[in-house]
Design a protein around this motif. Structure first.
Motif, mmCIF file in Angstrom:
data_model
loop_
_atom_site.group_PDB
_atom_site.id
_atom_site.type_symbol
_atom_site.label_atom_id
_atom_site.label_comp_id
_atom_site.label_asym_id
_atom_site.label_seq_id
_atom_site.Cartn_x
_atom_site.Cartn_y
_atom_site.Cartn_z
ATOM 1 N N ASP A 57 -14.453 64.809 95.487
ATOM 2 C CA ASP A 57 -14.227 66.232 95.696
ATOM 3 C C ASP A 57 -15.566 66.924 95.969
ATOM 4 O OD1 ASP A 57 -13.340 68.814 95.724
ATOM 5 O OD2 ASP A 57 -13.059 68.960 93.542
ATOM 6 N N THR A 58 -15.971 66.878 97.232
ATOM 7 C CA THR A 58 -17.234 67.509 97.620
ATOM 8 C C THR A 58 -17.079 68.024 99.039
ATOM 9 O OG1 THR A 58 -19.640 67.217 97.699
ATOM 10 C CG2 THR A 58 -18.317 65.408 98.583
ATOM 11 N N ASN A 59 -18.126 68.661 99.567
ATOM 12 C CA ASN A 59 -18.061 69.074 100.968
ATOM 13 C C ASN A 59 -19.459 69.110 101.565
ATOM 14 O OD1 ASN A 59 -19.071 72.029 100.805
ATOM 15 N ND2 ASN A 59 -17.535 71.846 99.164
ATOM 16 N N THR A 107 -26.664 72.289 101.326
ATOM 17 C CA THR A 107 -27.395 73.411 100.745
ATOM 18 C C THR A 107 -27.996 73.083 99.376
ATOM 19 O OG1 THR A 107 -25.316 74.313 99.909
ATOM 20 C CG2 THR A 107 -26.140 75.247 101.956
ATOM 21 N N ARG A 108 -27.348 72.196 98.605
ATOM 22 C CA ARG A 108 -27.867 71.877 97.262
ATOM 23 C C ARG A 108 -28.904 70.767 97.289
ATOM 24 N NH1 ARG A 108 -27.626 76.000 94.911
ATOM 25 N NH2 ARG A 108 -27.837 75.056 92.847
ATOM 26 N N THR A 109 -28.881 69.905 98.356
ATOM 27 C CA THR A 109 -29.791 68.751 98.358
ATOM 28 C C THR A 109 -30.611 68.588 99.641
ATOM 29 O OG1 THR A 109 -28.260 67.145 99.376
ATOM 30 C CG2 THR A 109 -28.047 67.485 96.997
ATOM 31 N N ALA A 132 -35.951 63.469 96.966
ATOM 32 C CA ALA A 132 -34.802 63.468 96.045
ATOM 33 C C ALA A 132 -33.920 64.682 96.281
ATOM 34 C CB ALA A 132 -35.271 63.450 94.598
ATOM 35 N N ASN A 133 -34.579 65.810 96.542
ATOM 36 C CA ASN A 133 -33.839 67.060 96.731
ATOM 37 C C ASN A 133 -34.759 68.038 97.455
ATOM 38 O OD1 ASN A 133 -32.757 69.735 96.274
ATOM 39 N ND2 ASN A 133 -31.409 68.801 94.740
ATOM 40 N N LEU A 134 -34.269 68.616 98.540
ATOM 41 C CA LEU A 134 -35.097 69.513 99.355
ATOM 42 C C LEU A 134 -35.606 70.701 98.541
ATOM 43 C CD1 LEU A 134 -36.149 69.618 102.213
ATOM 44 C CD2 LEU A 134 -34.103 70.873 102.887
HETATM 45 N N1 COA Z 1 -19.909 68.561 95.440
HETATM 46 C C1 COA Z 1 -19.437 69.750 95.048
HETATM 47 N N2 COA Z 1 -19.693 70.272 93.845
HETATM 48 C C2 COA Z 1 -20.470 69.567 93.008
HETATM 49 C C3 COA Z 1 -20.981 68.314 93.367
HETATM 50 C C4 COA Z 1 -20.684 67.803 94.634
HETATM 51 N N3 COA Z 1 -21.127 66.628 95.074
HETATM 52 N N4 COA Z 1 -21.740 67.832 92.344
HETATM 53 C C5 COA Z 1 -21.665 68.757 91.383
HETATM 54 N N5 COA Z 1 -20.908 69.798 91.780
HETATM 55 C C6 COA Z 1 -20.577 71.001 91.040
HETATM 56 C C7 COA Z 1 -20.754 70.812 89.561
HETATM 57 O O1 COA Z 1 -19.621 70.219 88.998
HETATM 58 C C8 COA Z 1 -20.945 72.230 89.110
HETATM 59 O O2 COA Z 1 -19.692 72.866 89.008
HETATM 60 P P1 COA Z 1 -19.376 73.848 87.785
HETATM 61 O O3 COA Z 1 -20.378 74.954 87.932
HETATM 62 O O4 COA Z 1 -17.976 74.246 88.048
HETATM 63 O O5 COA Z 1 -19.577 73.028 86.577
HETATM 64 C C9 COA Z 1 -21.704 72.866 90.260
HETATM 65 O O6 COA Z 1 -21.467 72.036 91.386
HETATM 66 C C10 COA Z 1 -23.173 72.962 90.029
HETATM 67 O O7 COA Z 1 -23.613 71.720 89.506
HETATM 68 P P2 COA Z 1 -25.085 71.453 89.128
HETATM 69 O O8 COA Z 1 -25.247 70.083 88.557
HETATM 70 O O9 COA Z 1 -25.630 72.622 88.388
HETATM 71 O O10 COA Z 1 -25.724 71.463 90.584
HETATM 72 P P3 COA Z 1 -27.242 71.465 90.958
HETATM 73 O O11 COA Z 1 -27.547 72.648 91.751
HETATM 74 O O12 COA Z 1 -28.119 71.159 89.788
HETATM 75 O O13 COA Z 1 -27.316 70.215 91.936
HETATM 76 C C11 COA Z 1 -28.083 67.952 91.894
HETATM 77 C C12 COA Z 1 -26.998 68.937 91.466
HETATM 78 C C13 COA Z 1 -27.762 66.576 91.377
HETATM 79 C C14 COA Z 1 -28.147 67.943 93.405
HETATM 80 C C15 COA Z 1 -29.439 68.443 91.328
HETATM 81 O O14 COA Z 1 -29.304 68.708 89.966
HETATM 82 C C16 COA Z 1 -30.563 67.466 91.504
HETATM 83 O O15 COA Z 1 -31.024 67.252 92.604
HETATM 84 N N6 COA Z 1 -31.092 66.919 90.390
HETATM 85 C C17 COA Z 1 -32.250 66.078 90.384
HETATM 86 C C18 COA Z 1 -32.057 64.872 91.204
HETATM 87 C C19 COA Z 1 -33.231 63.980 91.127
HETATM 88 O O16 COA Z 1 -34.315 64.375 91.449
HETATM 89 N N7 COA Z 1 -32.939 62.767 90.718
HETATM 90 C C20 COA Z 1 -33.672 61.630 90.746
HETATM 91 C C21 COA Z 1 -35.016 61.652 90.364
HETATM 92 S S1 COA Z 1 -35.698 60.932 91.632
#
Ligand code: COA
Length: 337
Positions: A36-38, A44-46, A263-265
């Motif tokens: 369940d993603t899009n 936008t998040r990564t 890892a993340n933009l």
């Molecule tokens: N698609 C849609 N929604 C998603 C999702 C996905 N793939 N993954 C998580 N969500 C949801 C969550 O369930 C959450 O919903 P909620 O608010 O209803 O609970 C919401 O999106 C926000 O989740 P959150 O975890 O706060 O998102 P985020 O902005 O922190 O982004 C990551 C998540 C994983 C991208 C981010 O935390 C990240 O990059 N972390 C570090 C990664 C990293 O550097 N890792 C390795 C070290 S190298």
């Protein structure tokens, strides 16, 4: 194995690069069908649009192909390699090391070899280790490889992690130089083992050997508390990048490129901002490969060098943050024409 008994101060410099990214593309649209993603959320998040998946083979194949690419392009005889260091968290086997398998695959019959485990900081830790071997004057050709088949440990039913990772291998060759103006000039490497809880694989090691239960509980996949890791990664990568600039009296205008772990933009942007760097001074390919763990930094270096963007004399800051926690930065001046 070769030795160098000269008393001159040696510096290690990168004299070759290579990469291998598998052909199969896993894009965001395809992931929409699995969890369940899009596409919009992921971009936008990564910053990730697609990643590569190795269908046949293992991490040693990613590393060996990257090494072969380097050897061919730079006309290096594999028999001249003294040492192979492989950074990976997805070894083919517990033992022997993936480096032994790569040594055999590429025909580097005179090299000794070992693996190094530092997750997303693995390439930096391996590059510093290789640099020290060169600086000691004992070895003349050290192959440093970052390779990870992350798809082997990703749970494609977990939307929190499956969107992030991809497979790739990349390599650099280190050789000694007496030219003080180029080469690996400084490094700051850190570990905080209290970060274990937020990012690890729960089972399969001696702490929790594989069993029917561990398989049923999906404990052989990446476990990540994304939010917790995000917070420390932003601070850790930015702090250590600014620290190495200050330690070496570097201003933002002295730096040609920040080469960050991909890892993340948003983590990358925050680091560049703290360093006072414009976006065009940051190497980015996360959109096409995702997080390939130990391979991200050499993959960026190889692509930017081959595109003619990284040039001789350019100052680069490499920076990474990963599981452990591990993090660090390396300052080098590019010496390859
Ligand atoms: N698609 C849609 N929604 C998603 C999702 C996905 N793939 N993954 C998580 N969500 C949801 C969550 O369930 C959450 O919903 P909620 O608010 O209803 O609970 C919401 O999106 C926000 O989740 P959150 O975890 O706060 O998102 P985020 O902005 O922190 O982004 C990551 C998540 C994983 C991208 C981010 O935390 C990240 O990059 N972390 C570090 C990664 C990293 O550097 N890792 C390795 C070290 S190298």
């Amino acid at each position: 194995m070769s030795t160098n008994k000269s008393n001159n101060k040696l510096r290690a410099t990168i004299t070759g690069v290579g990469m291998y990214a598998p052909e199969k593309i896993l894009d965001n649209k395809t992931l929409e069908k699995l969890v369940d993603t899009n596409d919009e959320w992921i971009r936008t998040r990564t910053g990730i649009k697609e990643r590569r998946i190795l269908e046949d083979g293992a991490t040693s194949d990613l590393g060996a192909r990257a090494a072969q690419d380097l050897l061919e392009k730079h006309n290096v005889d594999p028999k001249d390699i003294d040492v192979i260091i492989v950074a990976t968290v997805t070894p083919d086997y517990f033992f022997p090391s993936t480096s032994c398998l790569i040594q055999n695959k590429i025909g580097a019959s005179n090299a000794w070899a070992f693996d190094l485990s530092a997750a997303c900081s693995g390439f930096l830790f391996a590059l510093q280790t290789g640099t020290s071997l060169i600086e000691a004057g004992r070895y003349k050709k050290v192959l440093v490889i970052g390779a990870d088949k992350m798809s082997a440990i990703v749970d494609y039913t977990d939307r929190n992690t499956c969107i992030l990772f991809g497979d790739a291998g990349s390599a650099v060759l280190l050789e000694p130089t007496e030219d003080e103006s180029i080469g690996i000039k400084d490094s700051i490497l850190n570990v905080d083992g209290s970060g274990f809880e937020s990012l690890h694989m729960q089972a399969g090691g001696s702490a929790r050997p594989a069993s029917v239960e561990t398989v049923q509980n999906k404990e052989h996949f990446i476990y990540q508390d994304g939010k917790a890791v995000f917070k420390v990664a932003v601070k850790g990568m930015a702090d250590v990048s600014v620290e190495i600039m200050e330690k070496n009296n570097l201003k933002s205008e002295d730096i040609a490129y920040l080469v960050p772990h991909q890892a993340n933009l948003r983590i990358i942007d925050a680091t560049a901002k703290r360093m006072g760097l414009e976006p065009e001074k940051v190497t980015i390919n996360i959109d096409r490969y995702g997080n390939t763990t130990a391979a991200t930094i050499p993959l960026c270096i190889t692509e930017y060098y081959r595109d003619g963007k990284i040039k001789k004399g350019d100052n680069l800051i490499l920076a990474a943050f990963g599981a452990g926690y591990t993090w660090g930065s390396i300052y080098l001046t590019w010496g390859l024409d």
